[in-house]
Design an enzyme around this catalytic site. Structure first.
Site, PDB file in Angstrom:
ATOM      1  N   HIS A  86       0.823  -1.204   0.000  1.00 46.13           N
ATOM      2  CA  HIS A  86       0.000   0.000   0.000  1.00 46.13           C
ATOM      3  C   HIS A  86       0.864   1.265   0.000  1.00 46.13           C
ATOM      4  O   HIS A  86       0.551   2.255  -0.672  1.00 46.13           O
ATOM      5  CB  HIS A  86      -0.921  -0.030   1.224  1.00 46.13           C
ATOM      6  CG  HIS A  86      -1.656   1.231   1.473  1.00 46.13           C
ATOM      7  ND1 HIS A  86      -1.393   2.041   2.547  1.00 46.13           N
ATOM      8  CD2 HIS A  86      -2.643   1.851   0.772  1.00 46.13           C
ATOM      9  CE1 HIS A  86      -2.188   3.091   2.510  1.00 46.13           C
ATOM     10  NE2 HIS A  86      -2.957   3.009   1.452  1.00 46.13           N
ATOM     11  N   GLU A  89       2.093   1.940  -3.410  1.00 49.67           N
ATOM     12  CA  GLU A  89       1.006   2.482  -4.227  1.00 49.67           C
ATOM     13  C   GLU A  89       0.969   4.004  -4.121  1.00 49.67           C
ATOM     14  O   GLU A  89       0.828   4.721  -5.120  1.00 49.67           O
ATOM     15  CB  GLU A  89      -0.327   1.882  -3.783  1.00 49.67           C
ATOM     16  CG  GLU A  89      -1.534   2.438  -4.513  1.00 49.67           C
ATOM     17  CD  GLU A  89      -2.746   2.547  -3.635  1.00 49.67           C
ATOM     18  OE1 GLU A  89      -3.331   3.651  -3.586  1.00 49.67           O
ATOM     19  OE2 GLU A  89      -3.109   1.555  -2.987  1.00 49.67           O
ATOM     20  N   HIS A  90       1.101   4.516  -2.906  1.00 49.75           N
ATOM     21  CA  HIS A  90       1.160   5.970  -2.726  1.00 49.75           C
ATOM     22  C   HIS A  90       2.363   6.566  -3.455  1.00 49.75           C
ATOM     23  O   HIS A  90       2.255   7.600  -4.121  1.00 49.75           O
ATOM     24  CB  HIS A  90       1.270   6.300  -1.232  1.00 49.75           C
ATOM     25  CG  HIS A  90      -0.023   6.318  -0.503  1.00 49.75           C
ATOM     26  ND1 HIS A  90      -0.527   7.430   0.103  1.00 49.75           N
ATOM     27  CD2 HIS A  90      -0.934   5.337  -0.274  1.00 49.75           C
ATOM     28  CE1 HIS A  90      -1.682   7.159   0.678  1.00 49.75           C
ATOM     29  NE2 HIS A  90      -1.950   5.882   0.471  1.00 49.75           N
ATOM     30  N   GLU A 166      -3.550   7.849   7.532  1.00 51.65           N
ATOM     31  CA  GLU A 166      -4.624   7.035   6.965  1.00 51.65           C
ATOM     32  C   GLU A 166      -4.902   5.833   7.849  1.00 51.65           C
ATOM     33  O   GLU A 166      -6.055   5.457   8.069  1.00 51.65           O
ATOM     34  CB  GLU A 166      -4.233   6.584   5.558  1.00 51.65           C
ATOM     35  CG  GLU A 166      -5.309   5.830   4.824  1.00 51.65           C
ATOM     36  CD  GLU A 166      -4.899   5.439   3.416  1.00 51.65           C
ATOM     37  OE1 GLU A 166      -5.628   4.629   2.813  1.00 51.65           O
ATOM     38  OE2 GLU A 166      -3.859   5.927   2.932  1.00 51.65           O
TER      39      GLU A 166
END
Length: 460
Positions: A86, A89-90, A166
């Site tokens: 993840h 991905e950022h 997040e």
């Protein structure tokens, strides 16, 4: 701002969110009238570097959805480095050799498009929705960040803080997410499915630029990727574009072969009780072990979907009619089947008691309904209604080009073939009452389960 969209049923803020996600999950597979034939199916081929290419024609507007999927997700991370899939991905929205940091999405927007990305246990994906004449532009840009991502601590460390925030907002500050995390850990044990896609807070905080680049160089290679373009395009039109922009990219790592621990299901039923002062109304959840779509096979997988719809798919379902309308012990109730995994799926139930009602009474009523279904099976009326509801949802999803592309991508990433995905509406139509009864016995009759209770009050 986070770019991730966690797939269903991942991090949920309320039981209503579960119901909405279940409805969307049922709507993923699209319907072409009353019959689907293989001749209507999307077409695919493979580039010489191993990258798969799929074209899904949709000529209603001069628009395309361009997606690149990588066969790596949160379940493939090195132990001790959870959250890396993840996190990368950022970071893929940072700079490359040709695109300045932060400019990727701005370029897409200036050309009238939209872009985003998502992380799953099994895959990571990137997409743009844009006018057909801008397709070569986004293909060039996506190919550039497949090969030329440039990261320094100046970009990586602030983005790590974004991911940590997040994690706080999606997990730590969400009582339902915390309950589900504990339940998944109880159900899946040491398997990666037992932890959150976003990762453990302490491990996210320790991720480095080198970690991200190592992950990128190992997994972001064309032989580990699939290109999907849905919209105003044919395979003959897509082939030369794919060859031009992706075909010349060399493999820089071996094709990834997964080696995960086997899932060891609990030996006995488990119960997770969580109290939280932020909770005003109690919620009840239950997870059962279930096969994934690819393991279950086309016929059984479709039967699990129909079972979930009959049992708790909406206001015409058994649980809603009997527990909400007739008995009045529940304010809301539902069921879902989560089969889009590679190693195993799960079957889930949720319920909210009526105001002032007892969770124990609610749970007993649910158990009674399950027992009745196992003993009596389902009626022809229930069966046809469930199949019609799933089909109607699929018609709606077909109107969304991105939903079509996502459905094929997720299916391909989780062990299905193009024909399996394309034929799914016909698989649903073919489900019989006996198929549903067998599915119910497989997941609900004597199977271990993990039951969760989210209650008002302090303490965990």
């Amino acid at each position: 701002m986070s770019r991730s969209r966690f797939p269903a049923p991942r991090i949920l803020g309320s039981a209503l969110a579960i119901l909405l996600i279940v409805a969307l999950g049922a709507a993923v597979w699209f319907w072409r009238g009353t019959e689907v034939t293989v001749s209507d199916a999307p077409q695919s081929f493979r580039l010489s570097n191993g990258m798969e290419v799929l074209a899904i024609p949709d000529r209603r507007a001069p628009v395309v959805t361009h997606m690149v999927w990588y066969r790596v997700g949160a379940a493939d991370e090195t132990p001790g480095k959870t959250g890396l899939a993840h996190f990368l991905e950022h970071l893929m929205f940072k700079g490359t050799k040709e695109i300045a940091p932060g400019q990727f999405s701005r370029i897409v927007a200036r050309n009238g498009g939209q872009d985003n990305a998502f992380t799953h246990y099994e895959y990571t994906g990137y997409f743009q929705v844009i006018a057909k004449d801008r397709l070569p532009l986004v293909m060039k840009m996506e190919a550039e960040r497949m090969t030329g991502l440039q990261l320094t601590d100046a970009e990586v460390l602030p983005e790590r803080d974004v991911v940590l925030e997040e994690q706080r907002s999606r997990v730590e500050n969400n009582p339902m997410a915390l309950l589900q995390a504990e339940m998944n850990a109880a159900l899946y044990g040491d398997h990666p499915y037992g932890r959150d896609i976003i990762g453990h807070k302490q491990e996210i905080a320790a991720l480095t630029t080198e970690d991200a680049l190592d992950f990128y160089n190992r997994f972001y290679t064309p032989n580990n990727a699939t290109l999907i373009v849905a919209g105003d395009i044919s395979l003959d039109e897509l082939r030369p574009l794919a060859e031009e922009h992706y075909g010349a990219i060399a493999q820089r790592a071996p094709t990834f072969v997964r080696d995960r621990p086997a899932i060891v299901w609990p030996e006995e039923d488990k119960r997770v009780i969580r109290r939280d002062e932020r909770v005003n109304q109690p919620t009840w959840l239950r997870f059962y072990p279930a096969p994934d779509y690819s393991t279950a096979g086309a016929r059984r997988g479709a039967a699990f979907d129909v079972l979930a719809e009959i049992l708790g798919g909406g206001q015409t379902s058994r649980l809603y009619r009997n527990l909400v309308v007739t008995q009045g012990v529940a304010a809301s109730v539902g069921a879902w089947y989560e089969g889009s995994r590679l190693d195993a799926g799960k079957f889930g139930l949720y319920a909210l008691p009526r105001v002032g009602g007892s969770l124990a009474d609610l749970e007993q009523a649910i158990d009674d309904e399950i027992a009745a279904l196992l003993a009596e099976g389902v009626t022809d009326e229930e069966l046809e209604r469930a199949k019609t509801v799933i089909a109607a949802g699929a018609v709606y999803a077909r109107d969304n080009q991105r939903s079509m592309a996502y459905a094929y991508g997720e299916g391909l990433m989780t062990g299905l073939s193009v024909d399996d995905i394309h034929e799914w509406p016909n698989r649903i139509r073919a489900v019989t009452a006996a198929d549903v009864a067998e599915a119910a016995r497989a997941v609900l009759d004597g199977s271990v389960s993990v039951t969760g209770e989210l209650l008002p009050g302090g303490g965990a």
